[in-house]
Write a protein that holds these residues in place. Structure first.
Motif, mmCIF file in Angstrom:
data_model
loop_
_atom_site.group_PDB
_atom_site.id
_atom_site.type_symbol
_atom_site.label_atom_id
_atom_site.label_comp_id
_atom_site.label_asym_id
_atom_site.label_seq_id
_atom_site.Cartn_x
_atom_site.Cartn_y
_atom_site.Cartn_z
ATOM 1 N N UNK A 1 -14.778 -0.778 6.548
ATOM 2 C CA UNK A 1 -13.323 -1.476 6.473
ATOM 3 C C UNK A 1 -12.511 -0.281 6.834
ATOM 4 N N UNK A 2 -12.688 1.176 6.545
ATOM 5 C CA UNK A 2 -11.590 1.874 7.398
ATOM 6 C C UNK A 2 -11.506 2.045 8.759
ATOM 7 N N UNK A 3 -12.802 1.857 9.407
ATOM 8 C CA UNK A 3 -12.848 2.005 10.930
ATOM 9 C C UNK A 3 -12.117 0.805 11.282
ATOM 10 N N UNK A 4 -12.257 -0.243 10.711
ATOM 11 C CA UNK A 4 -11.371 -1.536 11.113
ATOM 12 C C UNK A 4 -9.988 -1.343 11.023
ATOM 13 N N UNK A 5 -9.499 -0.802 10.086
ATOM 14 C CA UNK A 5 -8.044 -0.406 9.718
ATOM 15 C C UNK A 5 -7.685 0.584 10.764
ATOM 16 N N UNK A 6 -8.450 1.608 11.149
ATOM 17 C CA UNK A 6 -7.966 2.782 11.849
ATOM 18 C C UNK A 6 -7.834 1.951 13.502
ATOM 19 N N UNK A 7 -8.879 1.050 13.939
ATOM 20 C CA UNK A 7 -8.756 0.365 15.006
ATOM 21 C C UNK A 7 -7.467 -0.468 15.222
ATOM 22 N N UNK A 8 -7.235 -1.094 13.978
ATOM 23 C CA UNK A 8 -6.304 -2.030 13.957
ATOM 24 C C UNK A 8 -4.923 -1.313 14.181
ATOM 25 N N UNK A 9 -4.931 -0.191 13.420
ATOM 26 C CA UNK A 9 -3.504 0.537 13.746
ATOM 27 C C UNK A 9 -3.481 1.475 14.654
ATOM 28 N N UNK A 10 -4.416 1.567 15.409
ATOM 29 C CA UNK A 10 -4.478 2.201 16.912
ATOM 30 C C UNK A 10 -4.310 3.702 16.532
ATOM 31 N N UNK A 11 -5.106 4.021 15.684
ATOM 32 C CA UNK A 11 -5.178 5.790 15.346
ATOM 33 C C UNK A 11 -6.870 6.066 15.645
ATOM 34 N N UNK A 12 -7.864 5.126 15.639
ATOM 35 C CA UNK A 12 -9.250 5.302 15.986
ATOM 36 C C UNK A 12 -9.697 6.516 15.131
ATOM 37 N N UNK A 13 -10.069 7.688 15.824
ATOM 38 C CA UNK A 13 -10.698 8.649 15.226
ATOM 39 C C UNK A 13 -9.518 10.052 15.024
ATOM 40 N N UNK A 14 -8.485 9.641 15.397
ATOM 41 C CA UNK A 14 -7.415 10.848 15.542
ATOM 42 C C UNK A 14 -7.062 11.115 13.928
ATOM 43 N N UNK A 15 -6.672 12.292 13.880
ATOM 44 C CA UNK A 15 -5.831 12.660 12.526
ATOM 45 C C UNK A 15 -4.484 11.746 12.711
ATOM 46 N N UNK A 16 -4.258 11.440 11.322
ATOM 47 C CA UNK A 16 -2.947 10.690 10.872
ATOM 48 C C UNK A 16 -1.609 11.505 10.569
ATOM 49 N N UNK A 17 -0.895 11.710 11.495
ATOM 50 C CA UNK A 17 0.105 12.512 11.541
ATOM 51 C C UNK A 17 1.007 12.227 10.418
ATOM 52 N N UNK A 18 1.626 10.994 10.254
ATOM 53 C CA UNK A 18 2.433 10.531 9.238
ATOM 54 C C UNK A 18 1.923 9.512 8.379
ATOM 55 N N UNK A 19 1.132 9.227 7.366
ATOM 56 C CA UNK A 19 0.622 8.198 6.676
ATOM 57 C C UNK A 19 1.811 7.479 6.123
ATOM 58 N N UNK A 20 2.625 7.909 5.693
ATOM 59 C CA UNK A 20 3.756 7.035 4.692
ATOM 60 C C UNK A 20 4.327 6.216 5.760
ATOM 61 N N UNK A 21 4.518 6.943 6.983
ATOM 62 C CA UNK A 21 5.295 5.806 8.226
ATOM 63 C C UNK A 21 4.242 4.700 8.573
ATOM 64 N N UNK A 22 2.950 5.004 8.699
ATOM 65 C CA UNK A 22 2.065 4.389 9.305
ATOM 66 C C UNK A 22 1.886 2.999 8.530
ATOM 67 N N UNK A 23 1.684 3.383 7.139
ATOM 68 C CA UNK A 23 1.645 2.331 6.023
ATOM 69 C C UNK A 23 2.905 1.367 6.078
ATOM 70 N N UNK A 24 4.078 2.036 5.990
ATOM 71 C CA UNK A 24 5.407 1.123 5.953
ATOM 72 C C UNK A 24 5.169 0.290 7.154
ATOM 73 N N UNK A 25 4.958 0.787 8.427
ATOM 74 C CA UNK A 25 5.028 0.384 9.815
ATOM 75 C C UNK A 25 3.876 -0.813 9.562
ATOM 76 N N UNK A 26 3.061 -1.041 8.796
ATOM 77 C CA UNK A 26 1.961 -1.924 8.719
ATOM 78 C C UNK A 26 1.990 -2.718 7.426
ATOM 79 N N UNK A 27 3.202 -2.779 6.825
ATOM 80 C CA UNK A 27 3.579 -3.886 5.702
ATOM 81 C C UNK A 27 3.603 -3.265 4.326
ATOM 82 N N UNK A 28 3.034 -2.113 4.173
ATOM 83 C CA UNK A 28 3.242 -1.503 2.585
ATOM 84 C C UNK A 28 4.584 -1.009 2.183
ATOM 85 N N UNK A 29 4.992 -1.636 1.276
ATOM 86 C CA UNK A 29 6.414 -1.192 0.657
ATOM 87 C C UNK A 29 6.053 -0.075 -0.391
#
Length: 385
Positions: free
Chosen positions: A147-175
Protein backbone atom coordinates in the motif's frame (compact mmCIF):
# COMPACT_ATOMS: atom_id res chain seq x y z
CA UNK A 1 -34.75 56.02 22.80
CA UNK A 2 -33.58 53.40 20.28
CA UNK A 3 -29.91 53.70 19.34
CA UNK A 4 -28.93 51.57 16.34
CA UNK A 5 -25.25 52.06 17.15
CA UNK A 6 -25.75 50.37 20.49
CA UNK A 7 -24.97 46.75 19.61
CA UNK A 8 -26.36 45.38 22.85
CA UNK A 9 -29.67 47.16 22.27
CA UNK A 10 -30.00 45.82 18.74
CA UNK A 11 -29.43 42.27 19.91
CA UNK A 12 -31.82 42.52 22.85
CA UNK A 13 -34.67 43.89 20.71
CA UNK A 14 -34.28 41.94 17.49
CA UNK A 15 -32.71 38.55 18.11
CA UNK A 16 -32.77 35.33 20.05
CA UNK A 17 -29.68 33.15 20.27
CA UNK A 18 -29.46 29.82 18.44
CA UNK A 19 -29.58 27.41 21.41
CA UNK A 20 -27.51 24.74 19.64
CA UNK A 21 -24.70 27.27 19.19
CA UNK A 22 -24.40 27.73 22.94
CA UNK A 23 -24.28 23.99 23.56
CA UNK A 24 -21.69 23.53 20.81
CA UNK A 25 -19.51 26.36 22.14
CA UNK A 26 -19.61 24.86 25.64
CA UNK A 27 -18.63 21.39 24.39
CA UNK A 28 -15.98 22.91 22.09
CA UNK A 29 -14.27 24.42 25.15
CA UNK A 30 -14.62 21.23 27.19
CA UNK A 31 -17.04 22.56 29.83
CA UNK A 32 -19.90 20.71 31.48
CA UNK A 33 -23.14 22.66 32.08
CA UNK A 34 -22.24 22.97 35.76
CA UNK A 35 -18.72 24.24 35.00
CA UNK A 36 -20.05 26.88 32.63
CA UNK A 37 -22.74 27.87 35.11
CA UNK A 38 -20.12 28.40 37.81
CA UNK A 39 -18.01 30.53 35.45
CA UNK A 40 -20.86 32.87 34.48
CA UNK A 41 -22.60 32.95 37.90
CA UNK A 42 -25.90 31.34 36.94
CA UNK A 43 -27.47 28.00 37.85
CA UNK A 44 -26.97 24.79 35.92
CA UNK A 45 -30.72 24.83 35.26
CA UNK A 46 -30.38 28.23 33.60
CA UNK A 47 -27.66 26.96 31.26
CA UNK A 48 -29.82 23.95 30.43
CA UNK A 49 -32.76 26.26 29.63
CA UNK A 50 -30.59 28.40 27.35
CA UNK A 51 -29.39 25.33 25.48
CA UNK A 52 -32.90 23.93 25.06
CA UNK A 53 -34.23 27.26 23.83
CA UNK A 54 -36.67 27.57 26.74
CA UNK A 55 -35.06 30.81 27.87
CA UNK A 56 -32.91 33.47 26.20
CA UNK A 57 -29.88 34.74 28.16
CA UNK A 58 -29.77 38.43 28.98
CA UNK A 59 -27.14 40.57 27.25
CA UNK A 60 -25.14 40.63 30.48
CA UNK A 61 -25.19 36.82 30.75
CA UNK A 62 -24.43 36.40 27.05
CA UNK A 63 -21.51 38.78 27.41
CA UNK A 64 -20.14 36.57 30.22
CA UNK A 65 -20.71 33.47 28.08
CA UNK A 66 -18.92 35.09 25.16
CA UNK A 67 -15.91 36.01 27.30
CA UNK A 68 -15.75 32.63 29.03
CA UNK A 69 -16.11 30.50 25.91
CA UNK A 70 -14.11 32.92 23.73
CA UNK A 71 -16.65 33.11 20.95
CA UNK A 72 -17.86 36.49 19.59
CA UNK A 73 -21.48 37.60 20.03
CA UNK A 74 -22.33 36.93 16.39
CA UNK A 75 -21.46 33.26 16.77
CA UNK A 76 -24.49 32.66 18.98
CA UNK A 77 -26.86 34.23 16.43
CA UNK A 78 -25.50 32.56 13.31
CA UNK A 79 -27.94 30.14 11.66
CA UNK A 80 -26.75 26.55 11.48
CA UNK A 81 -26.75 24.32 8.44
CA UNK A 82 -27.79 20.84 9.48
CA UNK A 83 -25.98 18.06 7.68
CA UNK A 84 -26.11 14.41 8.67
CA UNK A 85 -22.62 12.98 8.88
CA UNK A 86 -21.43 9.79 10.54
CA UNK A 87 -17.65 9.97 10.56
CA UNK A 88 -15.38 7.29 11.93
CA UNK A 89 -12.84 8.84 14.30
CA UNK A 90 -9.38 7.43 14.92
CA UNK A 91 -7.96 7.82 18.43
CA UNK A 92 -4.75 6.43 19.89
CA UNK A 93 -6.23 5.72 23.30
CA UNK A 94 -9.53 4.39 24.63
CA UNK A 95 -8.73 6.00 27.99
CA UNK A 96 -9.65 9.50 26.77
CA UNK A 97 -12.58 10.71 28.92
CA UNK A 98 -15.98 10.97 27.21
CA UNK A 99 -16.10 14.75 27.75
CA UNK A 100 -12.74 15.18 26.06
CA UNK A 101 -13.83 13.05 23.11
CA UNK A 102 -16.98 15.13 22.70
CA UNK A 103 -14.81 18.26 22.71
CA UNK A 104 -12.51 16.81 20.03
CA UNK A 105 -15.51 15.77 17.91
CA UNK A 106 -16.89 19.29 18.13
CA UNK A 107 -13.58 20.91 17.20
CA UNK A 108 -13.34 18.72 14.12
CA UNK A 109 -17.00 19.26 13.22
CA UNK A 110 -16.62 23.04 13.39
CA UNK A 111 -13.33 23.02 11.51
CA UNK A 112 -15.14 21.19 8.73
CA UNK A 113 -18.42 23.11 8.71
CA UNK A 114 -17.27 26.65 9.52
CA UNK A 115 -13.71 26.94 8.19
CA UNK A 116 -13.77 24.55 5.24
CA UNK A 117 -17.40 25.44 4.53
CA UNK A 118 -16.42 29.10 4.17
CA UNK A 119 -13.51 28.22 1.86
CA UNK A 120 -15.73 26.08 -0.35
CA UNK A 121 -17.97 29.06 -1.04
CA UNK A 122 -15.09 30.38 -3.17
CA UNK A 123 -12.61 27.55 -3.81
CA UNK A 124 -13.01 23.99 -5.03
CA UNK A 125 -10.91 21.99 -2.59
CA UNK A 126 -10.78 19.17 -5.13
CA UNK A 127 -10.71 15.41 -4.75
CA UNK A 128 -8.19 13.53 -2.67
CA UNK A 129 -5.41 11.57 -4.35
CA UNK A 130 -5.24 8.70 -1.86
CA UNK A 131 -5.18 5.03 -2.76
CA UNK A 132 -8.34 3.00 -2.24
CA UNK A 133 -7.82 0.04 0.07
CA UNK A 134 -10.17 -2.92 0.32
CA UNK A 135 -11.54 -3.46 3.82
CA UNK A 136 -9.62 -6.08 5.78
CA UNK A 137 -9.92 -7.24 9.36
CA UNK A 138 -6.14 -7.48 9.58
CA UNK A 139 -3.28 -5.97 7.53
CA UNK A 140 0.00 -7.84 7.42
CA UNK A 141 3.30 -5.99 7.17
CA UNK A 142 3.53 -7.11 3.54
CA UNK A 143 0.04 -5.69 2.87
CA UNK A 144 1.11 -2.34 4.29
CA UNK A 145 4.39 -2.33 2.33
CA UNK A 146 2.47 -2.75 -0.92
CA UNK A 147 0.00 0.00 0.00
CA UNK A 148 2.79 2.43 0.93
CA UNK A 149 4.67 1.60 -2.27
CA UNK A 150 1.53 2.45 -4.27
CA UNK A 151 1.17 5.74 -2.40
CA UNK A 152 4.81 6.70 -2.93
CA UNK A 153 4.59 5.90 -6.64
CA UNK A 154 1.26 7.71 -6.97
CA UNK A 155 2.72 10.80 -5.27
CA UNK A 156 5.92 10.69 -7.31
CA UNK A 157 8.37 10.19 -4.44
CA UNK A 158 9.18 6.51 -5.07
CA UNK A 159 12.11 5.52 -2.80
CA UNK A 160 13.24 9.05 -1.93
CA UNK A 161 13.13 10.76 1.49
CA UNK A 162 10.04 12.94 1.97
CA UNK A 163 11.25 16.50 2.41
CA UNK A 164 7.94 18.07 3.49
CA UNK A 165 5.31 15.52 4.49
CA UNK A 166 2.78 18.16 5.53
CA UNK A 167 2.88 19.84 2.10
CA UNK A 168 2.76 16.50 0.27
CA UNK A 169 -0.31 15.32 2.19
CA UNK A 170 -2.13 18.62 1.67
CA UNK A 171 -1.25 18.60 -2.03
CA UNK A 172 -2.90 15.19 -2.31
CA UNK A 173 -6.14 16.13 -0.59
CA UNK A 174 -5.60 15.81 3.17
CA UNK A 175 -6.93 18.70 5.26
CA UNK A 176 -4.57 19.27 8.21
CA UNK A 177 -4.70 21.63 11.15
CA UNK A 178 -2.65 22.19 14.30
CA UNK A 179 -5.08 22.76 17.14
CA UNK A 180 -5.15 22.79 20.94
CA UNK A 181 -6.66 19.40 21.74
CA UNK A 182 -6.51 20.01 25.51
CA UNK A 183 -5.21 16.50 26.03
CA UNK A 184 -1.74 15.13 26.68
CA UNK A 185 -2.99 11.67 25.73
CA UNK A 186 -3.77 12.67 22.15
CA UNK A 187 -1.03 13.58 19.65
CA UNK A 188 -3.63 13.83 16.92
CA UNK A 189 -6.81 12.34 15.56
CA UNK A 190 -8.44 12.03 12.19
CA UNK A 191 -11.55 11.05 10.32
CA UNK A 192 -13.28 10.94 6.98
CA UNK A 193 -16.17 13.38 6.57
CA UNK A 194 -17.88 12.33 3.36
CA UNK A 195 -14.95 12.13 0.88
CA UNK A 196 -12.72 14.49 2.83
CA UNK A 197 -9.85 13.19 5.02
CA UNK A 198 -9.30 15.56 7.95
CA UNK A 199 -6.41 15.38 10.42
CA UNK A 200 -6.08 17.48 13.56
CA UNK A 201 -2.66 17.51 15.25
CA UNK A 202 -2.15 18.60 18.85
CA UNK A 203 -0.24 21.89 18.81
CA UNK A 204 1.98 20.90 21.72
CA UNK A 205 5.61 21.84 21.21
CA UNK A 206 7.18 18.69 19.81
CA UNK A 207 10.09 17.88 17.55
CA UNK A 208 9.64 17.99 13.78
CA UNK A 209 10.40 14.28 13.41
CA UNK A 210 7.81 13.27 16.01
CA UNK A 211 5.20 15.50 14.39
CA UNK A 212 5.98 13.92 11.02
CA UNK A 213 5.47 10.48 12.54
CA UNK A 214 2.12 11.59 13.98
CA UNK A 215 1.07 12.87 10.54
CA UNK A 216 2.12 9.62 8.88
CA UNK A 217 0.38 7.61 11.61
CA UNK A 218 -2.90 9.48 11.05
CA UNK A 219 -2.57 9.01 7.30
CA UNK A 220 -2.28 5.31 8.03
CA UNK A 221 -5.62 5.37 9.82
CA UNK A 222 -7.19 7.41 7.01
CA UNK A 223 -6.12 4.91 4.35
CA UNK A 224 -6.18 1.56 6.15
CA UNK A 225 -9.18 1.98 8.40
CA UNK A 226 -11.63 4.07 6.36
CA UNK A 227 -14.29 1.36 6.33
CA UNK A 228 -14.00 0.24 9.95
CA UNK A 229 -16.30 1.18 12.81
CA UNK A 230 -15.16 3.12 15.88
CA UNK A 231 -15.46 0.01 18.07
CA UNK A 232 -13.09 -2.29 16.19
CA UNK A 233 -9.75 -3.39 17.69
CA UNK A 234 -7.86 -0.26 18.75
CA UNK A 235 -4.62 -2.05 19.66
CA UNK A 236 -4.41 -3.76 16.27
CA UNK A 237 -5.26 -0.58 14.36
CA UNK A 238 -2.61 1.36 16.28
CA UNK A 239 0.06 -1.25 15.45
CA UNK A 240 -0.93 -1.11 11.77
CA UNK A 241 -0.89 2.70 11.68
CA UNK A 242 2.53 2.74 13.40
CA UNK A 243 3.98 0.30 10.87
CA UNK A 244 2.43 2.33 8.04
CA UNK A 245 4.06 5.52 9.40
CA UNK A 246 7.49 3.89 9.65
CA UNK A 247 7.19 2.41 6.16
CA UNK A 248 6.08 5.73 4.64
CA UNK A 249 8.90 7.71 6.24
CA UNK A 250 11.67 5.09 5.88
CA UNK A 251 10.74 2.22 3.50
CA UNK A 252 11.90 -1.32 4.20
CA UNK A 253 14.27 -1.55 1.22
CA UNK A 254 16.07 1.63 2.26
CA UNK A 255 16.28 0.52 5.90
CA UNK A 256 18.00 -2.70 4.82
CA UNK A 257 20.33 -0.87 2.40
CA UNK A 258 21.35 1.96 4.71
CA UNK A 259 21.65 0.50 8.20
CA UNK A 260 25.06 -1.08 8.64
CA UNK A 261 25.33 -0.57 12.40
CA UNK A 262 22.73 -0.48 15.16
CA UNK A 263 24.41 1.94 17.56
CA UNK A 264 22.58 5.13 18.54
CA UNK A 265 25.30 7.31 17.04
CA UNK A 266 25.03 5.52 13.69
CA UNK A 267 21.35 6.46 13.50
CA UNK A 268 22.01 10.23 13.65
CA UNK A 269 22.90 10.74 9.93
CA UNK A 270 19.97 8.50 8.97
CA UNK A 271 17.66 10.68 11.04
CA UNK A 272 18.93 13.78 9.22
CA UNK A 273 18.43 12.24 5.76
CA UNK A 274 14.99 10.70 6.28
CA UNK A 275 13.66 13.10 8.95
CA UNK A 276 12.58 10.27 11.19
CA UNK A 277 13.31 10.11 14.93
CA UNK A 278 15.99 7.82 16.33
CA UNK A 279 13.30 6.15 18.46
CA UNK A 280 11.33 5.37 15.29
CA UNK A 281 14.47 4.06 13.53
CA UNK A 282 15.02 1.65 16.42
CA UNK A 283 11.43 0.47 16.07
CA UNK A 284 11.92 -0.05 12.32
CA UNK A 285 14.94 -2.22 13.07
CA UNK A 286 12.90 -4.34 15.48
CA UNK A 287 9.91 -4.67 13.13
CA UNK A 288 12.18 -5.75 10.27
CA UNK A 289 14.09 -8.16 12.55
CA UNK A 290 17.41 -6.37 12.10
CA UNK A 291 17.83 -6.46 15.89
CA UNK A 292 16.77 -8.90 18.58
CA UNK A 293 14.42 -8.12 21.43
CA UNK A 294 17.42 -7.98 23.78
CA UNK A 295 19.23 -5.49 21.53
CA UNK A 296 16.05 -3.43 21.32
CA UNK A 297 15.80 -3.33 25.11
CA UNK A 298 19.44 -2.26 25.39
CA UNK A 299 18.91 0.57 22.89
CA UNK A 300 15.87 1.72 24.83
CA UNK A 301 17.95 1.88 27.99
CA UNK A 302 20.63 3.86 26.17
CA UNK A 303 17.99 6.33 24.93
CA UNK A 304 16.95 6.92 28.53
CA UNK A 305 20.52 7.18 29.78
CA UNK A 306 21.38 9.82 27.18
CA UNK A 307 18.06 11.59 27.85
CA UNK A 308 17.13 11.30 24.19
CA UNK A 309 13.52 10.32 24.91
CA UNK A 310 12.63 13.99 25.27
CA UNK A 311 15.22 15.71 23.07
CA UNK A 312 17.22 13.88 20.42
CA UNK A 313 20.25 15.09 18.44
CA UNK A 314 19.28 17.30 15.45
CA UNK A 315 15.89 18.19 16.93
CA UNK A 316 16.93 21.84 16.81
CA UNK A 317 18.07 21.57 13.17
CA UNK A 318 15.09 19.87 11.51
CA UNK A 319 12.36 22.48 11.09
CA UNK A 320 8.70 21.91 11.84
CA UNK A 321 6.39 21.70 8.85
CA UNK A 322 3.37 24.00 8.81
CA UNK A 323 -0.11 23.59 7.32
CA UNK A 324 -0.44 26.13 4.49
CA UNK A 325 -3.74 25.30 2.78
CA UNK A 326 -6.09 27.71 4.59
CA UNK A 327 -3.45 30.47 4.67
CA UNK A 328 -3.00 30.15 0.90
CA UNK A 329 -6.78 30.24 0.31
CA UNK A 330 -7.28 33.32 2.51
CA UNK A 331 -4.32 35.08 0.86
CA UNK A 332 -5.78 34.36 -2.58
CA UNK A 333 -9.24 35.65 -1.64
CA UNK A 334 -7.86 38.81 -0.03
CA UNK A 335 -5.26 39.56 -2.74
CA UNK A 336 -7.88 39.15 -5.48
CA UNK A 337 -10.17 41.57 -3.54
CA UNK A 338 -12.84 38.88 -3.29
CA UNK A 339 -13.15 39.29 0.49
CA UNK A 340 -11.55 41.37 3.21
CA UNK A 341 -9.98 39.98 6.35
CA UNK A 342 -12.74 41.52 8.45
CA UNK A 343 -15.29 39.74 6.24
CA UNK A 344 -13.57 36.42 6.99
CA UNK A 345 -13.84 37.02 10.75
CA UNK A 346 -17.44 38.22 10.56
CA UNK A 347 -18.63 35.31 8.43
CA UNK A 348 -16.83 32.50 10.20
CA UNK A 349 -17.69 34.04 13.59
CA UNK A 350 -14.58 32.84 15.36
CA UNK A 351 -12.25 34.95 17.44
CA UNK A 352 -9.27 36.12 15.33
CA UNK A 353 -6.79 34.34 17.64
CA UNK A 354 -8.78 31.13 17.24
CA UNK A 355 -8.70 31.45 13.46
CA UNK A 356 -4.95 32.06 13.48
CA UNK A 357 -4.39 28.88 15.49
CA UNK A 358 -6.69 26.42 13.74
CA UNK A 359 -6.06 27.75 10.21
CA UNK A 360 -2.29 28.00 10.58
CA UNK A 361 -2.32 31.70 9.72
CA UNK A 362 0.51 34.18 10.18
CA UNK A 363 0.27 35.68 13.65
CA UNK A 364 -0.12 39.19 12.23
CA UNK A 365 -2.54 38.16 9.46
CA UNK A 366 -5.54 40.13 10.73
CA UNK A 367 -3.40 43.07 11.85
CA UNK A 368 -1.90 43.60 8.40
CA UNK A 369 -5.08 45.14 7.00
CA UNK A 370 -5.26 47.66 9.84
CA UNK A 371 -1.58 48.56 9.40
CA UNK A 372 -2.12 49.22 5.71
CA UNK A 373 -5.02 51.55 6.47
CA UNK A 374 -3.02 53.40 9.12
CA UNK A 375 -0.07 53.79 6.77
CA UNK A 376 -2.32 55.29 4.11
CA UNK A 377 -3.74 57.80 6.59
CA UNK A 378 -0.26 58.74 7.77
CA UNK A 379 0.84 59.23 4.18
CA UNK A 380 -2.10 61.54 3.48
CA UNK A 381 -1.36 63.60 6.58
CA UNK A 382 2.28 64.06 5.58
CA UNK A 383 1.23 65.39 2.20
CA UNK A 384 -1.13 67.91 3.80
CA UNK A 385 1.72 69.26 5.89
Amino acid sequence: MFDRNNKNQVYSIERLIIPERLKDARIYRGYSQQELADKINVSKQAVSSYEKGNKNPSIEVLSNISKTLKFPFDFFYKEMEYKEINPVYFFRSMSIPKKNKEMLYKKLEYFNSEILGFCENYINLGRNNLVEVERKDYFTQEDIRKIVKDIRQNWGIYDLPINDLMYLMQKNGCIISYINLNSEKTDGFSCWIEDRPIILINNIKDSATRLRFTLAHELGHIILHKNLSNEESLKQREAEANFFAGELLFPTEQVINEIYSTTLDSFIPIKYKWKISIAAIIRRCLDLELITDDRHLMLQKQLSKRKWRVVEPLDDMIKNEEPRLIQDIFDLLVNKNIVTKNYIIENICFDDEELIEICGLREDFFKEELNIKLNKKTSNLSRVK
